[in-house]
Write an enzyme that holds these catalytic residues in place. Sequence first.
Site, PDB file in Angstrom:
ATOM      1  N   GLY A  13      38.542  33.001  46.639  1.00  0.00           N
ATOM      2  CA  GLY A  13      38.757  34.116  45.916  1.00  0.00           C
ATOM      3  C   GLY A  13      40.012  34.704  46.291  1.00  0.00           C
ATOM      4  O   GLY A  13      40.383  36.027  45.954  1.00  0.00           O
ATOM      5  N   SER A  19      44.654  40.539  46.804  1.00  0.00           N
ATOM      6  CA  SER A  19      43.297  39.936  46.806  1.00  0.00           C
ATOM      7  C   SER A  19      42.670  40.513  47.865  1.00  0.00           C
ATOM      8  O   SER A  19      43.091  40.374  49.111  1.00  0.00           O
ATOM      9  CB  SER A  19      42.987  38.413  46.619  1.00  0.00           C
ATOM     10  OG  SER A  19      43.712  38.012  45.434  1.00  0.00           O
ATOM     11  N   ILE A  20      41.466  41.042  47.722  1.00  0.00           N
ATOM     12  CA  ILE A  20      40.456  41.537  48.930  1.00  0.00           C
ATOM     13  C   ILE A  20      40.366  40.537  49.874  1.00  0.00           C
ATOM     14  O   ILE A  20      40.573  40.414  51.282  1.00  0.00           O
ATOM     15  CB  ILE A  20      39.152  42.094  48.562  1.00  0.00           C
ATOM     16  CG1 ILE A  20      39.170  43.372  47.753  1.00  0.00           C
ATOM     17  CG2 ILE A  20      38.339  42.465  49.766  1.00  0.00           C
ATOM     18  CD1 ILE A  20      38.045  43.887  47.090  1.00  0.00           C
ATOM     19  N   ASP A  64      36.271  25.216  40.634  1.00  0.00           N
ATOM     20  CA  ASP A  64      36.087  26.098  39.837  1.00  0.00           C
ATOM     21  C   ASP A  64      34.591  26.538  39.565  1.00  0.00           C
ATOM     22  O   ASP A  64      33.680  25.393  39.356  1.00  0.00           O
ATOM     23  CB  ASP A  64      36.583  25.717  38.298  1.00  0.00           C
ATOM     24  CG  ASP A  64      36.086  26.390  37.147  1.00  0.00           C
ATOM     25  OD1 ASP A  64      35.298  27.387  37.316  1.00  0.00           O
ATOM     26  OD2 ASP A  64      36.455  26.288  36.071  1.00  0.00           O
ATOM     27  N   VAL A  65      34.152  27.549  40.120  1.00  0.00           N
ATOM     28  CA  VAL A  65      32.324  27.528  40.399  1.00  0.00           C
ATOM     29  C   VAL A  65      31.551  27.549  39.153  1.00  0.00           C
ATOM     30  O   VAL A  65      30.335  27.557  39.057  1.00  0.00           O
ATOM     31  CB  VAL A  65      32.100  28.924  41.141  1.00  0.00           C
ATOM     32  CG1 VAL A  65      32.685  29.057  42.429  1.00  0.00           C
ATOM     33  CG2 VAL A  65      32.544  30.197  40.253  1.00  0.00           C
ATOM     34  N   TYR A 154      32.074  49.429  33.290  1.00  0.00           N
ATOM     35  CA  TYR A 154      31.716  48.414  34.312  1.00  0.00           C
ATOM     36  C   TYR A 154      31.002  47.276  33.645  1.00  0.00           C
ATOM     37  O   TYR A 154      30.956  46.160  33.910  1.00  0.00           O
ATOM     38  CB  TYR A 154      31.111  48.955  35.291  1.00  0.00           C
ATOM     39  CG  TYR A 154      31.380  48.106  36.624  1.00  0.00           C
ATOM     40  CD1 TYR A 154      32.637  47.378  36.931  1.00  0.00           C
ATOM     41  CD2 TYR A 154      30.342  47.957  37.631  1.00  0.00           C
ATOM     42  CE1 TYR A 154      32.579  46.458  38.049  1.00  0.00           C
ATOM     43  CE2 TYR A 154      30.437  47.021  38.636  1.00  0.00           C
ATOM     44  CZ  TYR A 154      31.445  46.232  38.883  1.00  0.00           C
ATOM     45  OH  TYR A 154      31.644  45.574  39.971  1.00  0.00           O
ATOM     46  N   LYS A 161      26.588  42.266  39.179  1.00  0.00           N
ATOM     47  CA  LYS A 161      26.445  42.870  40.523  1.00  0.00           C
ATOM     48  C   LYS A 161      25.113  43.278  40.868  1.00  0.00           C
ATOM     49  O   LYS A 161      24.578  42.759  42.202  1.00  0.00           O
ATOM     50  CB  LYS A 161      27.359  43.986  40.932  1.00  0.00           C
ATOM     51  CG  LYS A 161      29.020  43.745  40.775  1.00  0.00           C
ATOM     52  CD  LYS A 161      29.504  42.317  41.509  1.00  0.00           C
ATOM     53  CE  LYS A 161      30.910  42.405  41.636  1.00  0.00           C
ATOM     54  NZ  LYS A 161      31.430  41.197  42.239  1.00  0.00           N
ATOM     55  N   ILE A 190      39.305  49.224  45.239  1.00  0.00           N
ATOM     56  CA  ILE A 190      40.711  48.645  46.019  1.00  0.00           C
ATOM     57  C   ILE A 190      41.519  48.217  45.064  1.00  0.00           C
ATOM     58  O   ILE A 190      41.230  47.395  44.094  1.00  0.00           O
ATOM     59  CB  ILE A 190      40.198  47.384  47.035  1.00  0.00           C
ATOM     60  CG1 ILE A 190      38.924  47.654  47.807  1.00  0.00           C
ATOM     61  CG2 ILE A 190      41.397  46.775  47.424  1.00  0.00           C
ATOM     62  CD1 ILE A 190      39.180  48.379  49.045  1.00  0.00           C
ATOM     63  N   THR A 192      43.317  45.690  43.426  1.00  0.00           N
ATOM     64  CA  THR A 192      43.754  44.648  43.293  1.00  0.00           C
ATOM     65  C   THR A 192      44.126  44.089  42.009  1.00  0.00           C
ATOM     66  O   THR A 192      43.566  44.968  41.136  1.00  0.00           O
ATOM     67  CB  THR A 192      42.639  43.635  43.827  1.00  0.00           C
ATOM     68  OG1 THR A 192      41.489  43.904  42.906  1.00  0.00           O
ATOM     69  CG2 THR A 192      42.041  43.796  45.225  1.00  0.00           C
TER      70      THR A 192
HETATM   71  P1  NAD Z   1      40.883  39.255  42.524  1.00  0.00           P
HETATM   72  O1  NAD Z   1      41.361  39.281  41.311  1.00  0.00           O
HETATM   73  O2  NAD Z   1      41.995  39.058  43.503  1.00  0.00           O
HETATM   74  O3  NAD Z   1      39.964  38.064  43.069  1.00  0.00           O
HETATM   75  C1  NAD Z   1      38.962  37.543  42.006  1.00  0.00           C
HETATM   76  C2  NAD Z   1      38.756  36.021  42.445  1.00  0.00           C
HETATM   77  O4  NAD Z   1      37.970  35.567  41.575  1.00  0.00           O
HETATM   78  C3  NAD Z   1      40.312  35.544  42.128  1.00  0.00           C
HETATM   79  O5  NAD Z   1      40.894  34.697  43.262  1.00  0.00           O
HETATM   80  C4  NAD Z   1      39.853  34.334  40.935  1.00  0.00           C
HETATM   81  O6  NAD Z   1      40.529  33.292  41.114  1.00  0.00           O
HETATM   82  C5  NAD Z   1      38.448  34.200  41.441  1.00  0.00           C
HETATM   83  N1  NAD Z   1      37.756  33.523  40.326  1.00  0.00           N
HETATM   84  C6  NAD Z   1      37.695  33.891  38.917  1.00  0.00           C
HETATM   85  N2  NAD Z   1      36.992  32.830  38.159  1.00  0.00           N
HETATM   86  C7  NAD Z   1      36.810  31.903  39.211  1.00  0.00           C
HETATM   87  C8  NAD Z   1      36.053  30.577  38.762  1.00  0.00           C
HETATM   88  N3  NAD Z   1      35.512  30.385  37.761  1.00  0.00           N
HETATM   89  N4  NAD Z   1      36.054  29.858  39.980  1.00  0.00           N
HETATM   90  C9  NAD Z   1      36.405  30.165  41.191  1.00  0.00           C
HETATM   91  N5  NAD Z   1      37.007  31.169  41.432  1.00  0.00           N
HETATM   92  C10 NAD Z   1      37.138  32.018  40.358  1.00  0.00           C
HETATM   93  O7  NAD Z   1      40.190  40.565  42.790  1.00  0.00           O
HETATM   94  P2  NAD Z   1      39.409  41.437  43.946  1.00  0.00           P
HETATM   95  O8  NAD Z   1      39.377  42.716  43.599  1.00  0.00           O
HETATM   96  O9  NAD Z   1      39.902  40.821  45.240  1.00  0.00           O
HETATM   97  O10 NAD Z   1      37.685  40.736  43.664  1.00  0.00           O
HETATM   98  C11 NAD Z   1      37.173  40.025  44.657  1.00  0.00           C
HETATM   99  C12 NAD Z   1      35.757  40.231  44.536  1.00  0.00           C
HETATM  100  O11 NAD Z   1      35.752  41.593  45.203  1.00  0.00           O
HETATM  101  C13 NAD Z   1      35.007  40.097  43.263  1.00  0.00           C
HETATM  102  O12 NAD Z   1      33.928  39.838  43.498  1.00  0.00           O
HETATM  103  C14 NAD Z   1      35.085  41.749  42.898  1.00  0.00           C
HETATM  104  O13 NAD Z   1      34.057  41.901  42.223  1.00  0.00           O
HETATM  105  C15 NAD Z   1      34.887  42.299  44.220  1.00  0.00           C
HETATM  106  N6  NAD Z   1      35.008  43.723  44.279  1.00  0.00           N
HETATM  107  C16 NAD Z   1      36.247  44.409  44.185  1.00  0.00           C
HETATM  108  C17 NAD Z   1      36.441  45.728  44.223  1.00  0.00           C
HETATM  109  C18 NAD Z   1      37.721  46.278  43.967  1.00  0.00           C
HETATM  110  O14 NAD Z   1      37.789  47.596  43.852  1.00  0.00           O
HETATM  111  N7  NAD Z   1      38.835  45.681  43.850  1.00  0.00           N
HETATM  112  C19 NAD Z   1      35.329  46.615  44.564  1.00  0.00           C
HETATM  113  C20 NAD Z   1      33.956  45.888  44.775  1.00  0.00           C
HETATM  114  C21 NAD Z   1      33.931  44.654  44.562  1.00  0.00           C
END
Ligand code: NAD
Length: 262
Positions: A13, A19-20, A64-65, A154, A161, A190, A192
């Site tokens: 991810g 990215s987180i 690709d998941v 959402y 989720k 966060i 991102t």
């Molecule tokens: P991000 O867009 O940087 O990360 C999302 C990732 O998912 C990307 O790296 C993307 O390539 C990957 N992805 C999407 N489709 C895919 C696939 N088919 N196969 C493999 N990888 C795939 O955004 P983020 O905010 O860092 O999100 C990371 C996680 O944290 C997510 O699950 C998001 O829901 C969760 N999250 C984010 C927040 C926030 O505030 N940003 C809050 C709570 C949870």
Amino acid sequence: MDLMKGKKGLIMGVANERSIAWGISQKLTEAGAELAFTYPADALKKRVIPLAEKLNSKVTFSCDVEKKEDVTKLFEDIKSQWGQIDFVVHAVAFSDKSELSGEYLNTSRENFLRSMLISCFSFTEVSKEAAKIMKEGGSLLTLTYESTKAIPNYNVMGVCKSALETSVKYLARDLGEKNIRVNAICPVLIKTDGLIKALNNKFSPAKKNVNKFFKEFSKQNSALGSLPTPEHVASMCYYLSQIESSSITGQCINIDCGVFPQ
Ligand code: NAD
């Protein structure tokens, strides 16, 4: 601070430095862990490989998941490369952005199934394959967001989720015997690219000025008057991935500066 020295883990991810998963990767590397990374498509390969190299990792895989064969091959490749694995961080989610606004009622069948597969079921499939090569127990982590309430816009992601959080509990039951722990971290807002994309719609209160929205949101909702950073999430991920958290499994842990006090 090298409690993770000798531990090997997979990060799924990282899309870029915001990215987180990237914040998490930096923290786990500092703690001595050796990391492998995935990217879902060639477009991201060009970004992920240089980032992995920054952390002295040459171990990257295409995955690709959405494709079962990619997930199976990923863990076969990790087995060939490392023999076993100690932890996985799953920071993957996807939904058609146009359905992250307006009414949940309008979610299409196609996007519902695709979002569920990528954002929820992939964690179950990844856990199953990873567990086969976790020889001395391990840690499986995913990222979620408050799903006990219906949050405007959402929509389908909230439903994904919710299912993901329940999956964490079942996976924790199934894998506990093998000393594999399964947990979720739940950060709040966060900044991102993933979040900004989701907020960029006509119904979003953040549409006109994201920074102003974040400032006002934290002022009105956060007990600490601030919002968490990727570093805060990374610290919890570090804790949950190593020996000091050996009694914690099946949990969803809020990192929210007191936005959602329980
Ligand atoms: P991000 O867009 O940087 O990360 C999302 C990732 O998912 C990307 O790296 C993307 O390539 C990957 N992805 C999407 N489709 C895919 C696939 N088919 N196969 C493999 N990888 C795939 O955004 P983020 O905010 O860092 O999100 C990371 C996680 O944290 C997510 O699950 C998001 O829901 C969760 N999250 C984010 C927040 C926030 O505030 N940003 C809050 C709570 C949870």
